[in-house]
Design a protein around this motif. Sequence first.
Motif, PDB file in Angstrom:
ATOM      1  N   UNK A   1       0.541  -2.147   8.217  1.00 25.60           N
ATOM      2  CA  UNK A   1       1.462  -1.628   8.332  1.00 25.60           C
ATOM      3  C   UNK A   1       1.224   0.151   8.303  1.00 25.60           C
ATOM      4  N   UNK A   2       0.320   0.450   7.498  1.00 29.69           N
ATOM      5  CA  UNK A   2       0.021   1.709   7.319  1.00 29.69           C
ATOM      6  C   UNK A   2      -0.808   2.162   8.653  1.00 29.69           C
ATOM      7  N   UNK A   3      -1.479   1.346   9.221  1.00 31.94           N
ATOM      8  CA  UNK A   3      -2.431   1.460  10.390  1.00 31.94           C
ATOM      9  C   UNK A   3      -1.554   1.669  11.629  1.00 31.94           C
ATOM     10  N   UNK A   4      -0.304   1.025  11.557  1.00 31.88           N
ATOM     11  CA  UNK A   4       0.699   1.024  12.745  1.00 31.88           C
ATOM     12  C   UNK A   4       1.524   2.359  12.691  1.00 31.88           C
ATOM     13  N   UNK A   5       2.021   2.454  11.473  1.00 35.09           N
ATOM     14  CA  UNK A   5       3.079   3.613  11.185  1.00 35.09           C
ATOM     15  C   UNK A   5       2.836   4.860  10.498  1.00 35.09           C
ATOM     16  N   UNK A   6       1.640   4.664   9.818  1.00 38.11           N
ATOM     17  CA  UNK A   6       1.166   5.790   8.875  1.00 38.11           C
ATOM     18  C   UNK A   6       1.918   5.927   7.794  1.00 38.11           C
ATOM     19  N   UNK A   7       2.221   7.181   6.938  1.00 39.78           N
ATOM     20  CA  UNK A   7       2.711   6.951   6.080  1.00 39.78           C
ATOM     21  C   UNK A   7       4.580   6.584   6.099  1.00 39.78           C
ATOM     22  N   UNK A   8       4.974   6.580   7.380  1.00 41.33           N
ATOM     23  CA  UNK A   8       6.231   6.221   7.659  1.00 41.33           C
ATOM     24  C   UNK A   8       6.259   4.887   7.295  1.00 41.33           C
ATOM     25  N   UNK A   9       5.548   4.072   7.036  1.00 39.31           N
ATOM     26  CA  UNK A   9       5.292   2.690   6.626  1.00 39.31           C
ATOM     27  C   UNK A   9       5.985   2.440   5.140  1.00 39.31           C
ATOM     28  N   UNK A  10       6.057   3.524   4.394  1.00 40.23           N
ATOM     29  CA  UNK A  10       6.410   3.364   3.090  1.00 40.23           C
ATOM     30  C   UNK A  10       8.146   3.130   3.144  1.00 40.23           C
ATOM     31  N   UNK A  11       8.666   3.884   4.140  1.00 38.32           N
ATOM     32  CA  UNK A  11      10.121   3.655   4.000  1.00 38.32           C
ATOM     33  C   UNK A  11      10.450   2.041   4.598  1.00 38.32           C
ATOM     34  N   UNK A  12       9.516   1.498   5.149  1.00 36.19           N
ATOM     35  CA  UNK A  12       9.848  -0.025   5.639  1.00 36.19           C
ATOM     36  C   UNK A  12       9.579  -1.063   4.548  1.00 36.19           C
ATOM     37  N   UNK A  13       9.084  -0.454   3.251  1.00 38.01           N
ATOM     38  CA  UNK A  13       8.597  -1.574   2.273  1.00 38.01           C
ATOM     39  C   UNK A  13       9.968  -1.903   1.408  1.00 38.01           C
ATOM     40  N   UNK A  14      10.185  -3.016   1.238  1.00 38.79           N
ATOM     41  CA  UNK A  14      11.089  -3.335   0.098  1.00 38.79           C
ATOM     42  C   UNK A  14      10.169  -4.058  -0.899  1.00 38.79           C
ATOM     43  N   UNK A  15      10.015  -3.249  -2.042  1.00 35.55           N
ATOM     44  CA  UNK A  15       8.999  -3.910  -2.934  1.00 35.55           C
ATOM     45  C   UNK A  15       9.181  -3.217  -4.284  1.00 35.55           C
ATOM     46  N   UNK A  16       8.091  -3.598  -5.105  1.00 32.03           N
ATOM     47  CA  UNK A  16       7.627  -3.061  -6.161  1.00 32.03           C
ATOM     48  C   UNK A  16       6.164  -2.776  -6.056  1.00 32.03           C
ATOM     49  N   UNK A  17       5.653  -1.427  -6.212  1.00 30.74           N
ATOM     50  CA  UNK A  17       4.414  -1.085  -6.059  1.00 30.74           C
ATOM     51  C   UNK A  17       3.978   0.235  -6.416  1.00 30.74           C
ATOM     52  N   UNK A  18       2.799   0.326  -6.734  1.00 32.83           N
ATOM     53  CA  UNK A  18       1.969   1.758  -6.813  1.00 32.83           C
ATOM     54  C   UNK A  18       0.637   1.191  -6.473  1.00 32.83           C
ATOM     55  N   UNK A  19       0.404   1.993  -5.183  1.00 37.00           N
ATOM     56  CA  UNK A  19      -1.036   1.758  -4.703  1.00 37.00           C
ATOM     57  C   UNK A  19      -1.869   3.022  -4.320  1.00 37.00           C
ATOM     58  N   UNK A  20      -3.123   2.885  -4.187  1.00 37.50           N
ATOM     59  CA  UNK A  20      -3.946   3.845  -3.880  1.00 37.50           C
ATOM     60  C   UNK A  20      -4.717   3.545  -2.370  1.00 37.50           C
ATOM     61  N   UNK A  21      -4.496   4.290  -1.473  1.00 35.36           N
ATOM     62  CA  UNK A  21      -4.889   4.027  -0.217  1.00 35.36           C
ATOM     63  C   UNK A  21      -5.756   5.064   0.225  1.00 35.36           C
ATOM     64  N   UNK A  22      -7.197   4.773   0.792  1.00 31.78           N
ATOM     65  CA  UNK A  22      -7.852   5.744   1.060  1.00 31.78           C
ATOM     66  C   UNK A  22      -8.003   5.492   2.550  1.00 31.78           C
ATOM     67  N   UNK A  23      -7.824   6.632   3.285  1.00 31.80           N
ATOM     68  CA  UNK A  23      -7.643   6.505   4.800  1.00 31.80           C
ATOM     69  C   UNK A  23      -9.055   7.059   5.622  1.00 31.80           C
ATOM     70  N   UNK A  24     -10.221   7.137   4.811  1.00 33.26           N
ATOM     71  CA  UNK A  24     -11.399   7.681   5.543  1.00 33.26           C
ATOM     72  C   UNK A  24     -11.540   9.278   5.058  1.00 33.26           C
ATOM     73  N   UNK A  25     -10.509  10.007   4.721  1.00 36.52           N
ATOM     74  CA  UNK A  25     -10.474  11.510   4.510  1.00 36.52           C
ATOM     75  C   UNK A  25      -9.891  11.848   3.115  1.00 36.52           C
TER      76      UNK A  25
END
Length: 610
Positions: A108-132
């Motif tokens: 989802x992050x690969x497809x929508x970038x940070x816009x994916x966050x608003x699509x998530x229905x969940x409980x989460x805390x994550x660390x995502x590294x995008x190469x930079x």
Amino acid sequence: MCGIFGFSLNRPVRESDLMLGRCGTELLKHRGPDGSGEWAEAARGIYLGHRRLAVIDTSPANAQPMTSGPFVVSFNGEIYNFKELRDELAPHGRNFATSGDTEVLLKAWAEWGEGAIDRFDGMFAFALYDGARLHLVSDPFGEKPLYYAVTGEGVYFASEAQPLIQLLGLEFAPRGSEILAVMMLGFVPAPGTGFSNLFTLPPATHVVIEAGKIVSERRYWEPPRAKPQRGPLRPLSEKELDRIHEDLLVSLRRRVRSDVPLGLFLSAGVDSATVAAMVAKDLKLGLEAFTVSFPDAADESAGAARIASFLGLQHRIVDSREDDTWRQAPLRLAGLFGVPNDNLTAISVHQMSSLARSRMTVALSGIGGDELFYGYNKYAFLYRHRRLYQFLPPLLNLARPLDPLLRGFEPWRKACSLFRGDAAWRFLALKNNGLGALLDRIPDARNWARTLFSGDAELAYLARDFDTRVTLPGSYISAVDRGSMRASLEVRTPFLSRRLFETIADFDQRTFMAFGQKQALRRILYRYVPRSVLQDVKQGFVFPAQRYLAAQPDAPPEVEGIPGNVRAEIWRDRRDARYRMLAIRLCMLETFAKAAPHAGRHAAPARAAV
């Protein structure tokens, strides 16, 4: 559901950093007993560690940290709508090697970038590294915790505070405003913690880190604020109630997705009873229910047993007398939270979770229902007395010259305590059992209180908005998370849904208080359970603090910033139910002060606001 630890440094990763990362990850083993993993990009100063609690797709293929192209993630929580998102991503050419939600998050992050966050229905805390850049993201209600420490060498993060405090040698050095927060609220609101350079990631927050430095921070969602309306007042129609009911059912269907055994926590209240009823009647799941009993305090076990019996659910009662955790209550709280928090429910939840863990890995809870449906007694009190709260405060402020004459008149003292001052002060007086006059003797208390509220709505709505944004994540949710995860048990709650809160905000907010406490949710519950089965008054998992306080010496705790005469009065009357939690807060602050380590080599000046 897991534990994560990591860092972004302003220099390459050394062997000593790897050792620290592994140690920090291992300190979270209770959050993820099923496996561990790590990933590092040494040249760029990145380390991600992970402890796994296997819930969805328990195969090794779903282990973390997980990579997909340039993206790497260490993820704590659940994306409940991962199946729906996977279906959305398939037409975009996204293929999946697992049946879990972590891979869906990455794709989802690969497809929508940070816009994916608003699509998530969940409980989460994550660390995502995008190469930079490293992205730290929290869920909308702060269900899954994430702490971070800003140091001279970079930013360190963890699912709990204790690994960061221990490994970085962070100092307990609360500011005056943080001591006031603990005394009046029982916790330090995010992002504060009472420790130097240690912060809590607030709910619905996205932080971006580059080369060990925070470069941006944004809030991607806010719970809708109540919009009080005027005009004719009417109860919700059956059609309107159907809309809420359907949204709740959608939320629940997603939250029972599990590849491991599932159960539920049941009290005698409307919230958990509604969850239990929908699970039994709509989803046809015969789950086992657990309840904690407090024979010498508020005990809901009989009412919960009655509900479970009617619904045909297996039920087990946990007797709080089975252990003696009450003897070290502040130490237990410090051990569970790592930062100041007075919510004794965490101890009860841990006790119940420890027993339930041998029979289930995931439990459903009714937390969040009181905020969603205006369920707390204080909201009903404020709504019922809204005219008094509108007109009496200005009159009492004008009548201050009469204080010396009427000081000994109890009704006068009580009226002044509850109704004098601005909206935030009146809320704090009510929250602290009418002891506003006592709290007023703490230096700068009123100035601090003015920072809590904004807006000109009636106090009942302001209080509910404050609880949803601040108290829910800071106290109630964190107590359930720390208590349950210490026993490696995941807790999910159907009421904490963005869609549900946005749906409720569409209606006249008066209707949720004017026709009886939590009447809208009761009407949904009555579709499943007759009124005769339900207990009239919800009491909750109330840890019997009086057991601890009664056994303490007469000398009050030493707490810097709280005047001696205030501490003396609280301690003298600690057996009085009105003073009980203030006394626990004093004990807790003293406990942290005595245990505070010296600042370590990693410490740096406190970060500036982004």
